[in-house]
Scaffold this motif. Structure first.
Motif, short mmCIF file in Angstrom:
data_model
loop_
_atom_site.label_atom_id
_atom_site.label_comp_id
_atom_site.label_asym_id
_atom_site.label_seq_id
_atom_site.Cartn_x
_atom_site.Cartn_y
_atom_site.Cartn_z
N GLY A 74 0.82 -1.20 0.00
CA GLY A 74 0.00 0.00 0.00
C GLY A 74 0.85 1.25 0.00
N PRO A 75 0.26 2.38 0.11
CA PRO A 75 1.01 3.65 0.09
C PRO A 75 1.91 3.78 1.31
CG PRO A 75 -1.29 4.03 0.67
CD PRO A 75 -1.19 2.59 0.26
N SER A 76 3.15 4.24 1.12
CA SER A 76 4.07 4.43 2.23
C SER A 76 3.70 5.69 3.00
CB SER A 76 5.51 4.55 1.70
OG SER A 76 5.60 5.64 0.81
N ARG A 77 4.35 5.83 4.17
CA ARG A 77 4.08 7.00 4.98
C ARG A 77 4.51 8.26 4.26
NH1 ARG A 77 6.51 5.89 10.81
NH2 ARG A 77 8.24 5.14 9.56
N PRO A 78 3.80 9.34 4.47
CA PRO A 78 4.14 10.57 3.75
C PRO A 78 5.56 11.01 4.07
CG PRO A 78 2.59 11.00 5.55
CD PRO A 78 2.66 9.51 5.38
N ARG A 79 6.29 11.40 3.07
CA ARG A 79 7.68 11.84 3.22
C ARG A 79 7.75 13.34 3.02
NH1 ARG A 79 12.82 9.58 -0.31
NH2 ARG A 79 14.45 10.71 0.83
N SER A 80 8.64 13.95 3.81
CA SER A 80 8.78 15.39 3.71
C SER A 80 9.23 15.79 2.32
CB SER A 80 9.79 15.90 4.76
OG SER A 80 10.05 17.27 4.57
N ALA A 81 8.64 16.86 1.84
CA ALA A 81 9.04 17.36 0.52
C ALA A 81 10.40 18.02 0.57
CB ALA A 81 8.00 18.36 0.02
N TYR A 82 10.87 18.36 1.76
CA TYR A 82 12.16 19.03 1.93
C TYR A 82 12.97 18.33 3.02
CZ TYR A 82 9.48 22.57 -0.57
OH TYR A 82 8.69 23.20 -1.47
N PRO A 83 13.44 17.12 2.76
CA PRO A 83 14.23 16.42 3.78
C PRO A 83 15.55 17.15 4.03
CG PRO A 83 14.39 15.28 1.68
CD PRO A 83 13.36 16.36 1.50
#
Length: 293
Positions: A74-83
């Motif tokens: 399924g969809p992974s956890r949301p990742r920061s757009a600016y790591p």
């Protein structure tokens, strides 16, 4: 034995019991290998229930494994757009690498690593960490009797940026000794300085042998040896210096090896031995890559 009896003897049980025996003459054809015993109908023993239960458990395990793997698809956890950039987590590692390179005499490489570490600290608004780098650079130059007051000035400037730096112990510029305020030294430093003042050089020798920080052991090995020389304890001084030299050789710290051999030169009286030590010092100095740091 008659021909009919012989033919009856070579027929197997299945042929005798099969209705096809009377259906066609080919059904009465004798086997190709008359002496071979008939194959049993069941080659494996009857299932006692263990195999069935094992197969059931295996199927259940496969189903559970499949069910557990479904969420991963399924969809992974949301990742920061600016790591945050990876370089921010490397500031301390770069600092240790800078120290190691400096002591190995690779000063141009050390300068590059020093600048990257300072920049990594500044990017995180950690001016105390950047100031600490300059303080370390100043100390390293002090160990080899090189002037580096510009590093001390830079450390003071960075520390004076509105945030306190409790872990940063800058020397008092008005003091005769760089660390005149003993209260600002760590517990371990105070403990070893107390042993040096007491002249407990053999205790220091044993404790430094088991010290896990090679930089600390190297610095205090020479400090204790210098104190022993001042007190006229030549045996303790030589023992400390040889142990410290062995440690610096294992680390490849050419800068400290030069300091070790210069001190050993002071306690050596044999002319031939002194000439050998001087030659060794020159060869070690040739390994240093000079650079403005």
């Amino acid at each position: 034995m008659t021909q009919s009896e012989d033919s009856g003897q070579i027929l197997n049980v299945e042929q005798l019991s099969s209705p096809a025996n009377n259906a066609h003459p080919l059904a009465m054809r004798p086997p190709l290998f008359p002496n071979k015993p008939p194959c049993p109908r069941h080659a494996l023993p009857q299932d006692s229930g263990i195999l069935s239960r094992g197969r059931g458990l295996m199927v259940t395990g496969l189903i559970l494994a499949l069910l557990c793997s479904i969420p991963a698809c399924g969809p992974s956890r949301p990742r920061s757009a600016y790591p945050p950039p990876d370089i921010l987590g490397m500031a301390e590692t770069q600092r240790h690498e800078f120290i190691h390179l400096f002591l190995q005499g690779r000063w141009c490489e050390a300068q590059g690593m020093f600048e990257r570490s300072v920049e990594s600290y500044k990017l995180q608004d950690d001016f105390c960490g950047a100031a600490h780098n300059h303080l370390i650079a100043w100390k390293l130059h002090q160990y080899v009797h090189l002037e580096a007051n510009h590093h001390l000035a830079a450390a003071r400037k960075l520390a004076d940026t509105g945030l306190s730096c409790p872990a940063l112990h800058l020397p008092d510029p008005a003091a005769d000794h760089p660390f005149a305020d003993e209260d600002r030294l760590g517990t371990r430093d105070q403990d070893f300085r107390r042993l040096i003042d007491q002249g407990a050089f053999m205790t220091i020798l044993q404790r430094l042998r088991s010290e896990r920080d090679p930089l600390f052991a190297s610095v205090y090995g020479r400090k204790a040896a210098q104190a022993a020389l001042k007190q006229g304890d030549m045996d303790s001084a030589q023992a400390l210096l040889h142990q410290t030299r062995d440690l610096d050789a294992r680390q490849g710290w050419i800068v400290f090896l030069i300091a070790d051999w210069n001190m050993l030169l002071e306690v050596t009286t044999d002319p031939d031995r002194r000439r050998e030590i001087k030659r060794r010092i020159v060869l070690l100095q040739e390994r240093i890559q000079p650079c403005s740091l």
